[in-house]
Structures are given as structure tokens and as C-alpha cells.
Design a protein around this motif. Structure first.
Motif, mmCIF file in Angstrom:
data_model
loop_
_atom_site.group_PDB
_atom_site.id
_atom_site.type_symbol
_atom_site.label_atom_id
_atom_site.label_comp_id
_atom_site.label_asym_id
_atom_site.label_seq_id
_atom_site.Cartn_x
_atom_site.Cartn_y
_atom_site.Cartn_z
ATOM 1 N N ILE A 87 0.799 -1.228 0.000
ATOM 2 C CA ILE A 87 0.000 0.000 0.000
ATOM 3 C C ILE A 87 0.835 1.282 0.000
ATOM 4 C CG2 ILE A 87 -2.081 -1.074 0.930
ATOM 5 C CD1 ILE A 87 -1.353 0.043 3.681
ATOM 6 N N GLU A 88 2.138 1.174 0.289
ATOM 7 C CA GLU A 88 3.000 2.354 0.233
ATOM 8 C C GLU A 88 4.438 1.918 0.030
ATOM 9 O OE1 GLU A 88 4.429 6.156 3.003
ATOM 10 O OE2 GLU A 88 2.847 4.849 3.750
ATOM 11 N N LEU A 89 5.149 2.649 -0.826
ATOM 12 C CA LEU A 89 6.573 2.406 -1.063
ATOM 13 C C LEU A 89 7.309 3.737 -1.143
ATOM 14 C CD1 LEU A 89 6.451 -0.267 -3.944
ATOM 15 C CD2 LEU A 89 7.050 -0.687 -1.550
ATOM 16 N N ILE A 90 8.402 3.830 -0.428
ATOM 17 C CA ILE A 90 9.368 4.906 -0.602
ATOM 18 C C ILE A 90 10.685 4.183 -0.842
ATOM 19 C CG2 ILE A 90 10.520 6.902 0.399
ATOM 20 C CD1 ILE A 90 8.048 7.275 2.214
ATOM 21 N N PRO A 91 11.195 4.205 -2.079
ATOM 22 C CA PRO A 91 12.370 3.398 -2.416
ATOM 23 C C PRO A 91 13.517 3.543 -1.409
ATOM 24 C CG PRO A 91 11.456 4.355 -4.391
ATOM 25 C CD PRO A 91 10.704 4.968 -3.235
ATOM 26 N N ASP A 92 14.002 2.386 -0.969
ATOM 27 C CA ASP A 92 15.116 2.268 -0.027
ATOM 28 C C ASP A 92 14.836 2.896 1.337
ATOM 29 O OD1 ASP A 92 16.449 0.952 -2.061
ATOM 30 O OD2 ASP A 92 17.653 2.686 -2.620
ATOM 31 N N GLU A 93 13.581 3.243 1.625
ATOM 32 C CA GLU A 93 13.231 3.844 2.906
ATOM 33 C C GLU A 93 12.089 3.145 3.634
ATOM 34 O OE1 GLU A 93 12.626 8.104 3.032
ATOM 35 O OE2 GLU A 93 14.171 8.410 1.504
ATOM 36 N N LYS A 94 11.034 2.778 2.905
ATOM 37 C CA LYS A 94 9.831 2.311 3.599
ATOM 38 C C LYS A 94 8.988 1.407 2.703
ATOM 39 C CE LYS A 94 5.920 4.461 6.054
ATOM 40 N NZ LYS A 94 5.299 5.764 6.312
ATOM 41 N N ILE A 95 8.451 0.357 3.327
ATOM 42 C CA ILE A 95 7.472 -0.536 2.690
ATOM 43 C C ILE A 95 6.316 -0.683 3.672
ATOM 44 C CG2 ILE A 95 6.978 -2.883 1.867
ATOM 45 C CD1 ILE A 95 10.013 -3.167 1.270
ATOM 46 N N VAL A 96 5.092 -0.470 3.189
ATOM 47 C CA VAL A 96 3.901 -0.703 4.004
ATOM 48 C C VAL A 96 3.021 -1.687 3.233
ATOM 49 C CG1 VAL A 96 1.916 0.310 5.190
ATOM 50 C CG2 VAL A 96 4.029 1.646 4.951
#
Length: 133
Positions: free
Chosen positions: A59-68
Motif C-alpha cells: 500500500i506504500e513504497l518509498i524506495p530504499d526507505e519504507k514498505i507498508v
């Protein structure tokens, strides 16, 4: 149904990018877990890991920072169609390796101990071993 949350963190002997990719790349995920994985690595993409025993949606991705992601287990005690939510944040530790900060909410209370130990046994340990090769 009563639910619980867990928080964990671990350091992995690899770069943040390598560890981030291991969660979203089907082949890399299968390599470190030793179980089949089919992962659509886009926001809205669905995944099935651990030979189909866990599945969900990103539901959310910030490359190399966060996976939800929304996660569902086929384990006994998980009501049909119930999903928990996981958040993985990736940071560089003082040694320059990856640190994973992990939260999971919405875990059925009867399974929280198994889920908590499962992350240690089936993710953090295998990731450390995989990247130590």
C-alpha cells in the motif's frame, strides 16, 4: 476480535538498498526464505510468499526507505479476510549496514506470540544468513 501490535528492529549485514530489494523481488525473497514467492513490487501490487501461506498487498513504497503492506496469514486463528498491517523502515546503522525498524498491527491476539517469533525465525535470521554469504 482482539488484536495486538508488535515492534522489532534488526541489523542486516548488507546495504539498505539490498535489503529493501529482498522484500520486493520474488527471486531474492525466495532465495533468502527458501520458499516460493510471487511479488508484484508496485503500490497496489499483490504478493504471495512462503508457498502461499502469507499473502497481501503493498500500500506504500518509498524506495530504499519504507514498505507498508497488508498481510494475511493462513495460520489457524486468523479470521477469513482479516489483514494486519506491516511497516518496514530502512535506515543505515553506524556500521553503514541496514537497520530494519518493523511494526505490525492488527494481529489476532491468539497468534501474536507466533507472529512475533516468526519474524525472528523466518525473516531476520534468514536475511542475516543470506547476506553473510
Amino acid at each position: 476480535m482482539e488484536t495486538k501490535s508488535i515492534k522489532q528492529w534488526t541489523d542486516i549485514p548488507a546495504s539498505v538498498h539490498e535489503v529493501y530489494e529482498a522484500f520486493l523481488d520474488s527471486k531474492k525473497h525466495a532465495a533468502f526464505t527458501g520458499a516460493s514467492a510471487e511479488i508484484d513490487s508496485k503500490v497496489g501490487g499483490e504478493f504471495s510468499v512462503w508457498d502461499g501461506s502469507l499473502h497481501g498487498k503493498t500500500i506504500e513504497l518509498i524506495p530504499d526507505e519504507k514498505i507498508v503492506q497488508l498481510w494475511r496469514s493462513e495460520e489457524e486463528g486468523w479470521p477469513k479476510d482479516h489483514f494486519s498491517k506491516i511497516t518496514l523502515k530502512f535506515k543505515k546503522n553506524k556500521d553503514g549496514n541496514a537497520r530494519i525498524l518493523f511494526w505490525q498491527s492488527g494481529i489476532p491476539e491468539s497468534t501474536v506470540d507466533n507472529v512475533s517469533q516468526g519474524w525472528k525465525d523466518y525473516y531476520w535470521g534468514p536475511l542475516k544468513k543470506y547476506f553473510s554469504k
